[in-house]
Scaffold this active site. Structure first.
Site, PDB file in Angstrom:
ATOM      1  N   SER A 136     103.655 -28.172  64.731  1.00  0.00           N
ATOM      2  CA  SER A 136     104.585 -29.271  65.041  1.00  0.00           C
ATOM      3  C   SER A 136     103.944 -30.511  65.607  1.00  0.00           C
ATOM      4  O   SER A 136     104.635 -31.518  65.789  1.00  0.00           O
ATOM      5  CB  SER A 136     105.638 -28.790  66.040  1.00  0.00           C
ATOM      6  OG  SER A 136     106.552 -27.973  65.369  1.00  0.00           O
ATOM      7  N   PHE A 168     112.044 -16.391  60.551  1.00  0.00           N
ATOM      8  CA  PHE A 168     110.986 -15.674  61.278  1.00  0.00           C
ATOM      9  C   PHE A 168     111.558 -14.775  62.369  1.00  0.00           C
ATOM     10  O   PHE A 168     110.897 -14.519  63.381  1.00  0.00           O
ATOM     11  CB  PHE A 168     109.987 -16.683  61.858  1.00  0.00           C
ATOM     12  CG  PHE A 168     109.334 -17.518  60.799  1.00  0.00           C
ATOM     13  CD1 PHE A 168     109.449 -18.898  60.811  1.00  0.00           C
ATOM     14  CD2 PHE A 168     108.645 -16.930  59.749  1.00  0.00           C
ATOM     15  CE1 PHE A 168     108.871 -19.676  59.830  1.00  0.00           C
ATOM     16  CE2 PHE A 168     108.057 -17.706  58.752  1.00  0.00           C
ATOM     17  CZ  PHE A 168     108.170 -19.080  58.786  1.00  0.00           C
ATOM     18  N   ALA A 169     112.770 -14.286  62.154  1.00  0.00           N
ATOM     19  CA  ALA A 169     113.366 -13.365  63.140  1.00  0.00           C
ATOM     20  C   ALA A 169     112.420 -12.174  63.328  1.00  0.00           C
ATOM     21  O   ALA A 169     112.132 -11.749  64.442  1.00  0.00           O
ATOM     22  CB  ALA A 169     114.729 -12.907  62.672  1.00  0.00           C
ATOM     23  N   TYR A 179     116.218 -28.295  69.689  1.00  0.00           N
ATOM     24  CA  TYR A 179     115.022 -28.362  68.836  1.00  0.00           C
ATOM     25  C   TYR A 179     115.317 -27.758  67.466  1.00  0.00           C
ATOM     26  O   TYR A 179     115.856 -26.653  67.364  1.00  0.00           O
ATOM     27  CB  TYR A 179     113.888 -27.564  69.493  1.00  0.00           C
ATOM     28  CG  TYR A 179     112.625 -27.617  68.692  1.00  0.00           C
ATOM     29  CD1 TYR A 179     112.376 -26.686  67.678  1.00  0.00           C
ATOM     30  CD2 TYR A 179     111.702 -28.627  68.903  1.00  0.00           C
ATOM     31  CE1 TYR A 179     111.230 -26.757  66.913  1.00  0.00           C
ATOM     32  CE2 TYR A 179     110.554 -28.701  68.136  1.00  0.00           C
ATOM     33  CZ  TYR A 179     110.325 -27.772  67.147  1.00  0.00           C
ATOM     34  OH  TYR A 179     109.183 -27.837  66.386  1.00  0.00           O
ATOM     35  N   ASN A 236     113.438 -27.653  63.398  1.00  0.00           N
ATOM     36  CA  ASN A 236     112.501 -28.095  62.364  1.00  0.00           C
ATOM     37  C   ASN A 236     113.211 -28.860  61.254  1.00  0.00           C
ATOM     38  O   ASN A 236     112.609 -29.744  60.636  1.00  0.00           O
ATOM     39  CB  ASN A 236     111.777 -26.886  61.767  1.00  0.00           C
ATOM     40  CG  ASN A 236     110.738 -26.325  62.718  1.00  0.00           C
ATOM     41  OD1 ASN A 236     109.752 -26.989  63.022  1.00  0.00           O
ATOM     42  ND2 ASN A 236     110.987 -25.132  63.215  1.00  0.00           N
ATOM     43  N   THR A 280     103.236 -29.939  71.198  1.00  0.00           N
ATOM     44  CA  THR A 280     102.710 -28.577  71.015  1.00  0.00           C
ATOM     45  C   THR A 280     102.905 -28.211  69.541  1.00  0.00           C
ATOM     46  O   THR A 280     103.663 -28.884  68.827  1.00  0.00           O
ATOM     47  CB  THR A 280     103.496 -27.578  71.882  1.00  0.00           C
ATOM     48  OG1 THR A 280     104.891 -27.874  71.750  1.00  0.00           O
ATOM     49  CG2 THR A 280     103.107 -27.701  73.340  1.00  0.00           C
ATOM     50  N   GLY A 281     102.194 -27.200  69.119  1.00  0.00           N
ATOM     51  CA  GLY A 281     102.338 -26.778  67.716  1.00  0.00           C
ATOM     52  C   GLY A 281     102.181 -25.274  67.604  1.00  0.00           C
ATOM     53  O   GLY A 281     101.282 -24.702  68.239  1.00  0.00           O
ATOM     54  N   SER A 339      99.038 -16.573  67.434  1.00  0.00           N
ATOM     55  CA  SER A 339     100.361 -17.066  67.849  1.00  0.00           C
ATOM     56  C   SER A 339     101.242 -15.824  68.052  1.00  0.00           C
ATOM     57  O   SER A 339     100.809 -14.699  67.817  1.00  0.00           O
ATOM     58  CB  SER A 339     100.963 -17.964  66.761  1.00  0.00           C
ATOM     59  OG  SER A 339     101.114 -17.206  65.568  1.00  0.00           O
ATOM     60  N   ASN A 340     102.491 -16.088  68.525  1.00  0.00           N
ATOM     61  CA  ASN A 340     103.415 -14.982  68.828  1.00  0.00           C
ATOM     62  C   ASN A 340     102.889 -14.089  69.938  1.00  0.00           C
ATOM     63  O   ASN A 340     103.123 -12.873  69.945  1.00  0.00           O
ATOM     64  CB  ASN A 340     103.688 -14.133  67.574  1.00  0.00           C
ATOM     65  CG  ASN A 340     104.983 -13.349  67.694  1.00  0.00           C
ATOM     66  OD1 ASN A 340     105.964 -13.833  68.271  1.00  0.00           O
ATOM     67  ND2 ASN A 340     104.976 -12.124  67.179  1.00  0.00           N
TER      68      ASN A 340
HETATM   69  C1  LIG Z   1     107.174 -24.850  69.085  1.00  0.00           C
HETATM   70  C2  LIG Z   1     106.576 -25.927  68.222  1.00  0.00           C
HETATM   71  N1  LIG Z   1     107.146 -25.828  66.904  1.00  0.00           N
HETATM   72  C3  LIG Z   1     106.344 -25.797  65.812  1.00  0.00           C
HETATM   73  O1  LIG Z   1     105.143 -25.956  65.880  1.00  0.00           O
HETATM   74  C4  LIG Z   1     107.015 -25.368  64.520  1.00  0.00           C
HETATM   75  C5  LIG Z   1     106.354 -25.945  63.299  1.00  0.00           C
HETATM   76  N2  LIG Z   1     106.895 -23.931  64.510  1.00  0.00           N
HETATM   77  C6  LIG Z   1     107.970 -23.152  64.725  1.00  0.00           C
HETATM   78  O2  LIG Z   1     109.091 -23.577  64.753  1.00  0.00           O
HETATM   79  C7  LIG Z   1     107.681 -21.665  64.925  1.00  0.00           C
HETATM   80  C8  LIG Z   1     107.692 -20.887  63.606  1.00  0.00           C
HETATM   81  C9  LIG Z   1     107.477 -19.403  63.889  1.00  0.00           C
HETATM   82  C10 LIG Z   1     106.106 -19.135  64.466  1.00  0.00           C
HETATM   83  C11 LIG Z   1     105.875 -17.639  64.709  1.00  0.00           C
HETATM   84  N3  LIG Z   1     106.901 -17.068  65.573  1.00  0.00           N
HETATM   85  C12 LIG Z   1     107.663 -16.044  65.151  1.00  0.00           C
HETATM   86  O3  LIG Z   1     107.571 -15.563  64.038  1.00  0.00           O
HETATM   87  C13 LIG Z   1     108.660 -15.546  66.160  1.00  0.00           C
HETATM   88  N4  LIG Z   1     109.396 -14.395  65.641  1.00  0.00           N
HETATM   89  C14 LIG Z   1     104.539 -17.504  65.407  1.00  0.00           C
HETATM   90  O4  LIG Z   1     104.538 -17.346  66.635  1.00  0.00           O
HETATM   91  O5  LIG Z   1     103.508 -17.601  64.713  1.00  0.00           O
HETATM   92  C15 LIG Z   1     106.853 -27.242  68.890  1.00  0.00           C
HETATM   93  O6  LIG Z   1     107.604 -28.032  68.362  1.00  0.00           O
HETATM   94  O7  LIG Z   1     106.314 -27.452  69.970  1.00  0.00           O
END
Ligand SMILES: C[C@@H](NC(=O)[C@@H](C)NC(=O)CCCC[C@H](NC(=O)C[NH3+])C(=O)[O-])C(=O)O
Length: 349
Positions: free
Chosen positions: A62, A120-121, A159, A161, A299-300, A326-327
């Site tokens: 992100s 991604f549940a 928030y 996406n 953050t991303g 991640s996760n």
């Molecule tokens: C938080 C961050 N958002 C992002 O960077 C966007 C692009 N990513 C997400 O929405 C998380 C997607 C799932 C990741 C996955 N999680 C899961 O699958 C959870 N069940 C993982 O952790 O890799 C921001 O805006 O700061």
């Protein structure tokens, strides 16, 4: 007096903690009044055992949202877009509510549901279902519109996406170019970001990079190598590839006024409070750190990579860091500690 030099020992301890908590590797780079500090820990690749370096490229997730917001704010500076116009004025009938404006989309106040909540549940199966998929923007919007909106337009921060998928469609409609060309012409080339790419829907990372590994939901299950994926589920919301050096350059340039007029940067920095330490502007987060310093960036999270990219309000000190899993909440917390230490240092200056 110039602030104390960054506490690189403290950052190193935080990266060590991230690796001890399960990240194969972690890196951080601080640009401070023209001086560069690099800190690394662990591996870029678990199979070759190559050590991670501060120059390795990675998926920034992100942090992409700030790039997309900059392009649209430049279009506003060029009078080709009005932030307070309804999105549907530029993209007729795209959204089910004519009241949703560009500014609400960029500030996560549109109410559009975030389709990734369902996608991604379950972390591993959700990722594997989409890792090689190519979505159109409209398919992602359709996924969001299957669910009720979270709030009336402008009524609350939530928030999503989906908002930055809308931003991608807007960029392509208003520039007549792909988002890739818009990013390259407006940001990557002018700032000479040579490690920064938008290669969607290709699944590979150009040049030398750190591999990313997803931590499964089940405790103790083996990490999954998630490096190669289309990131088509995110695109203009999360698919840029970059490096710590380029992110330091980008946020320093943005915050020191090199990419936008003062008025548009002001729009970007009109923050809505999210929680006790964070607020959201337009594609930009503000975080208040333990020593009272406020830093600006994003953050991303994309499978296999936790990224922090922040700078002081004047851009004089910038910090970019990634952990290659991640996760994993403990790794994320350790990286948050690296961010805090980078700006607060030992003696809180
Ligand atoms: C938080 C961050 N958002 C992002 O960077 C966007 C692009 N990513 C997400 O929405 C998380 C997607 C799932 C990741 C996955 N999680 C899961 O699958 C959870 N069940 C993982 O952790 O890799 C921001 O805006 O700061």
């Amino acid at each position: 007096p110039a602030p104390a030099a960054p506490d690189t020992a403290g950052v190193a301890a935080a990266l060590r903690r991230a690796v001890d908590e399960g990240a194969p590797g972690a890196l951080a780079r601080i640009e401070d009044h023209g001086r560069t500090y690099k800190v690394t820990r662990g591996l870029a690749d678990r199979s070759t055992r190559r050590a991670i370096t501060a120059d390795d490229r990675f998926r920034i997730g992100s942090v992409t949202k700030t790039f997309s917001a900059v392009v649209l704010l430049q279009l506003a500076d060029e009078h080709r877009l009005s932030l307070d116009a309804p999105v549907n004025r530029y993209l007729p009938k795209l959204l089910p509510d004519d009241r949703i404006t560009v500014r609400q989309v960029l500030g996560h106040r549109s109410g559009l549901y975030d389709y990734t909540n369902d996608m991604f549940a379950d972390s591993v199966s959700g990722f594997e279902a989409v890792r090689n998929k190519v979505f159109t923007y409209r398919q992602l919007i359709a996924l969001s519109l299957r669910k009720p909106r979270t709030n009336a337009p402008g009524a609350a921060y939530s928030y999503s996406n989906t908002n930055f998928v809308v931003a991608g469609i807007l960029i392509e409609k208003l520039t007549g170019q792909s988002v890739r060309t818009a990013y390259e012409d407006r940001i990557f080339k002018p700032l000479k970001l040579r490690d920064t790419f938008y290669v969607h829907p290709k699944t590979t990372i150009p040049g030398r990079y750190a591999r990313g590994y997803l931590t499964p939901d089940e405790a103790g299950a083996p990490l999954l190598d998630t490096t190669n994926q289309t990131v088509s589920w995110a695109q203009s919301a999360g698919a840029i590839i970059s490096s710590a050096r380029d992110l330091d350059t980008f946020y320093s340039a943005l915050l020191s006024g090199r990419l936008l007029s003062a008025a548009r940067l002001g729009d970007m920095e009109k923050f809505i409070r999210v929680d006790s330490t964070t607020a959201y502007g337009l594609g930009l987060r503000r975080r208040e750190l333990s020593c009272g310093v406020a830093v600006y960036g994003h953050t991303g999270i994309v499978q296999g990579y936790y990224t922090y990219a922040f700078a002081t309000k004047d851009g004089a000190r910038s910090f970019a860091a990634v952990a290659t899993t991640s996760n994993n909440a403990k790794v994320q917390e350790a990286m948050g500690g690296a961010l805090d230490t980078a700006f607060c240092g030992k003696d809180g200056k």
